[in-house]
Design a protein around this motif. Structure first.
Motif, short mmCIF file in Angstrom:
data_model
loop_
_atom_site.label_atom_id
_atom_site.label_comp_id
_atom_site.label_asym_id
_atom_site.label_seq_id
_atom_site.Cartn_x
_atom_site.Cartn_y
_atom_site.Cartn_z
N THR A 191 45.84 39.05 16.28
CA THR A 191 45.69 40.35 16.92
C THR A 191 46.00 40.24 18.41
O THR A 191 46.11 39.14 18.96
N LEU A 192 46.11 41.40 19.06
CA LEU A 192 46.31 41.41 20.51
C LEU A 192 45.20 40.63 21.20
O LEU A 192 45.45 39.84 22.11
N ARG A 193 43.99 40.87 20.77
CA ARG A 193 42.85 40.20 21.41
C ARG A 193 42.90 38.70 21.20
O ARG A 193 42.59 37.92 22.10
N GLU A 194 43.31 38.25 20.02
CA GLU A 194 43.43 36.81 19.76
C GLU A 194 44.53 36.18 20.62
O GLU A 194 44.34 35.10 21.16
N ASP A 195 45.66 36.87 20.74
CA ASP A 195 46.74 36.37 21.59
C ASP A 195 46.26 36.32 23.04
O ASP A 195 46.53 35.35 23.75
N GLY A 196 45.53 37.35 23.45
CA GLY A 196 44.96 37.35 24.79
C GLY A 196 44.00 36.20 25.01
O GLY A 196 44.00 35.56 26.06
N ALA A 197 43.17 35.90 24.00
CA ALA A 197 42.21 34.79 24.11
C ALA A 197 42.95 33.47 24.29
O ALA A 197 42.52 32.62 25.09
N GLU A 198 44.06 33.30 23.57
CA GLU A 198 44.86 32.08 23.74
C GLU A 198 45.38 31.98 25.17
O GLU A 198 45.40 30.89 25.76
N LYS A 199 45.77 33.10 25.75
CA LYS A 199 46.29 33.10 27.12
C LYS A 199 45.17 32.89 28.14
O LYS A 199 45.39 32.31 29.20
N VAL A 200 43.95 33.32 27.81
CA VAL A 200 42.80 33.02 28.67
C VAL A 200 42.57 31.51 28.68
O VAL A 200 42.39 30.90 29.73
N LEU A 201 42.58 30.91 27.49
CA LEU A 201 42.36 29.47 27.38
C LEU A 201 43.44 28.67 28.10
O LEU A 201 43.18 27.59 28.61
N ALA A 202 44.66 29.22 28.14
CA ALA A 202 45.76 28.54 28.82
C ALA A 202 45.74 28.80 30.33
O ALA A 202 46.57 28.25 31.06
N GLY A 203 44.80 29.63 30.81
CA GLY A 203 44.70 29.92 32.24
C GLY A 203 45.73 30.92 32.73
O GLY A 203 45.96 31.05 33.93
N ILE A 204 46.34 31.66 31.82
CA ILE A 204 47.40 32.61 32.17
C ILE A 204 46.82 33.96 32.61
O ILE A 204 47.39 34.65 33.44
N THR A 205 45.70 34.35 32.02
CA THR A 205 45.07 35.62 32.35
C THR A 205 43.56 35.46 32.30
O THR A 205 43.06 34.35 32.11
#
Length: 96
Positions: free
Chosen positions: A68-82
């Motif tokens: 989902t959008l939220r899951e993709d966002g969570a991955e980007k949070v973990l990567a320090g992107i957002t």
């Protein structure tokens, strides 16, 4: 958002970006998208043809591996992107 301590692995995540002169205090520079891709396989197609509700289609799609959008966002949070704040802001209508 579903981020587990194991996924963090000691990494620091940020609720809000610190801001600077380049970003005018917003904490972001440039743009990064979060994405959700629905692959229409036979089962999804059948649901659509039966006029199934969006929640049923979403459940089936995620059971088949769709992020989902939220899951993709969570991955980007973990990567320090957002930040968590930004992901929650842009996915506030996301069905959980």
């Amino acid at each position: 958002m579903g981020i587990t301590p194991q996924q963090l692995g000691g990494r620091e995540i940020y609720k809000q970006g610190p801001g600077c002169a380049h970003c005018k205090g917003k904490g972001y520079r440039g743009r990064t998208g979060i994405h959700e891709l629905l692959v229409v396989d036979d089962e999804i197609r059948a649901l659509v043809m039966k006029n199934a509700d969006a929640a049923s289609i979403r459940r089936t799609a995620t059971a088949h591996g769709m992020n989902t959008l939220r899951e993709d966002g969570a991955e980007k949070v973990l990567a320090g992107i957002t930040t968590i704040e930004e992901v929650l802001r842009v996915t506030q209508d996301d069905i959980v």
